[in-house]
Write an enzyme that holds these catalytic residues in place. Sequence first.
Site, PDB file in Angstrom:
ATOM      1  N   LYS A  52       2.907  -1.921  -6.515  1.00 15.26           N
ATOM      2  CA  LYS A  52       2.642  -2.633  -5.257  1.00 15.26           C
ATOM      3  C   LYS A  52       1.187  -3.102  -5.222  1.00 15.26           C
ATOM      4  O   LYS A  52       0.894  -4.237  -4.848  1.00 15.26           O
ATOM      5  CB  LYS A  52       2.940  -1.709  -4.057  1.00 15.26           C
ATOM      6  CG  LYS A  52       4.430  -1.495  -3.858  1.00 15.26           C
ATOM      7  CD  LYS A  52       4.751  -0.386  -2.865  1.00 15.26           C
ATOM      8  CE  LYS A  52       6.269  -0.163  -2.837  1.00 15.26           C
ATOM      9  NZ  LYS A  52       6.705   0.953  -2.016  1.00 15.26           N
ATOM     10  N   GLN A  96       4.563   5.650   1.739  1.00 16.13           N
ATOM     11  CA  GLN A  96       5.495   5.785   0.611  1.00 16.13           C
ATOM     12  C   GLN A  96       6.377   7.028   0.817  1.00 16.13           C
ATOM     13  O   GLN A  96       5.870   8.119   1.059  1.00 16.13           O
ATOM     14  CB  GLN A  96       4.693   5.901  -0.708  1.00 16.13           C
ATOM     15  CG  GLN A  96       5.547   5.951  -1.954  1.00 16.13           C
ATOM     16  CD  GLN A  96       6.315   4.649  -2.202  1.00 16.13           C
ATOM     17  OE1 GLN A  96       5.794   3.564  -2.022  1.00 16.13           O
ATOM     18  NE2 GLN A  96       7.568   4.770  -2.611  1.00 16.13           N
ATOM     19  N   ASP A 119       7.518  -2.496   5.874  1.00 16.52           N
ATOM     20  CA  ASP A 119       8.760  -1.988   5.272  1.00 16.52           C
ATOM     21  C   ASP A 119       9.981  -2.339   6.133  1.00 16.52           C
ATOM     22  O   ASP A 119      11.115  -2.213   5.677  1.00 16.52           O
ATOM     23  CB  ASP A 119       8.688  -0.461   5.146  1.00 16.52           C
ATOM     24  CG  ASP A 119       8.368  -0.019   3.723  1.00 16.52           C
ATOM     25  OD1 ASP A 119       8.601  -0.809   2.792  1.00 16.52           O
ATOM     26  OD2 ASP A 119       7.920   1.136   3.559  1.00 16.52           O
TER      27      ASP A 119
END
Length: 306
Positions: A52, A96, A119
């Site tokens: 990422k 995460q 997200d």
Amino acid sequence: MPRILDGTRVRDEIKNELKPRVAALAARGRAPGLAVVLVGHDPGSEIYVRNKIKACQELGIYSETLTPPETVTTDEMLGIVEQLNARCEIDGVLVQLPLPRQVNAKRILLAVSPEKDVDGFHPCNVGNLVAGLPGPRACTPAGIIEMLKRYGIQMAGRRAVVVGRSDIVGKPVALLLLHEHATVTICHSKTPDLPSVCREADILVAAIGRAAMITAEYIKPGATIVDVGMNRIDSREEAARIFRNSADKLASFDKKGNVLVGDVDPFDAAEKAGACTPVPGGVGPLTIAMLMSNTVAAAERRAGIC
Ligand code: NAP
């Protein structure tokens, strides 16, 4: 042979389209910013986060990684998220997963400001998805729709079957397909006679987490198959069975000690499908591309551009 839906190609297209948008934001004073919170040292999570950050660097997006220790508490994580929510130069906050057991993951995801929730997991954004309102969409499902559109796969009026009902893949991709006017069925581990339901699908999305479970009896001839599964096989015997003793795959297995396989039997898909995503190189590359897209869109919204 089915048409191969190449996720790396679509990923590169998406990234190239994002570059001028990032440059336009930078020219107005500030490039988009993404903060990633990575707890502990889970090897899988470390690889995802590294990729990422690399994607951010390629696009000129500012990024930073916060790495609280494995022993972090829920309150400490809430403090970290609140600070990121308050920082002007951060447009996207990503926590995460998985988080360690002692941390209440639901409370943490709820604490991320919905406008920085790149997200698309916050209940506000899940609500936006259900209602068809603008807002960040979960990255893997959004990538799947982007891929189907870019390959000109018709969704309107088609039968779509999604196997898997997780909050991060199954449910959101089903809703996105519905918004594209497909007739959608969601299946799960309690669905009776799964093969016959799947055989009705013009578009079959497999998001199960079981290596090569979708075999020929699940596939309608000519169907489009989207294989979300990423299963690492570390038994040579199983690898040999799934890949029909393919010399290439077994050589790769012998080198690495494991091999990646999707939820769909690759040989059966090759025989029956009209189009399918490979594993690796299908859905996987799109997830990070859509994360970048959500980050740029969040920055544009905050800058009042859209
Ligand atoms: P998950 O949360 O474990 O959900 C799996 C779903 O599959 C559940 O709804 C489960 O049903 C269903 N299921 C399990 N066994 C089944 C069976 N025998 N028959 C029918 N349904 C069954 O998994 P996930 O997070 O959605 O991920 C699914 C797969 O996608 C995994 O391999 C994951 O690694 C991969 N993935 C890939 C990406 C990417 O970027 N490519 C991103 C995310 C996930 P119940 O609800 O009834 O238990």
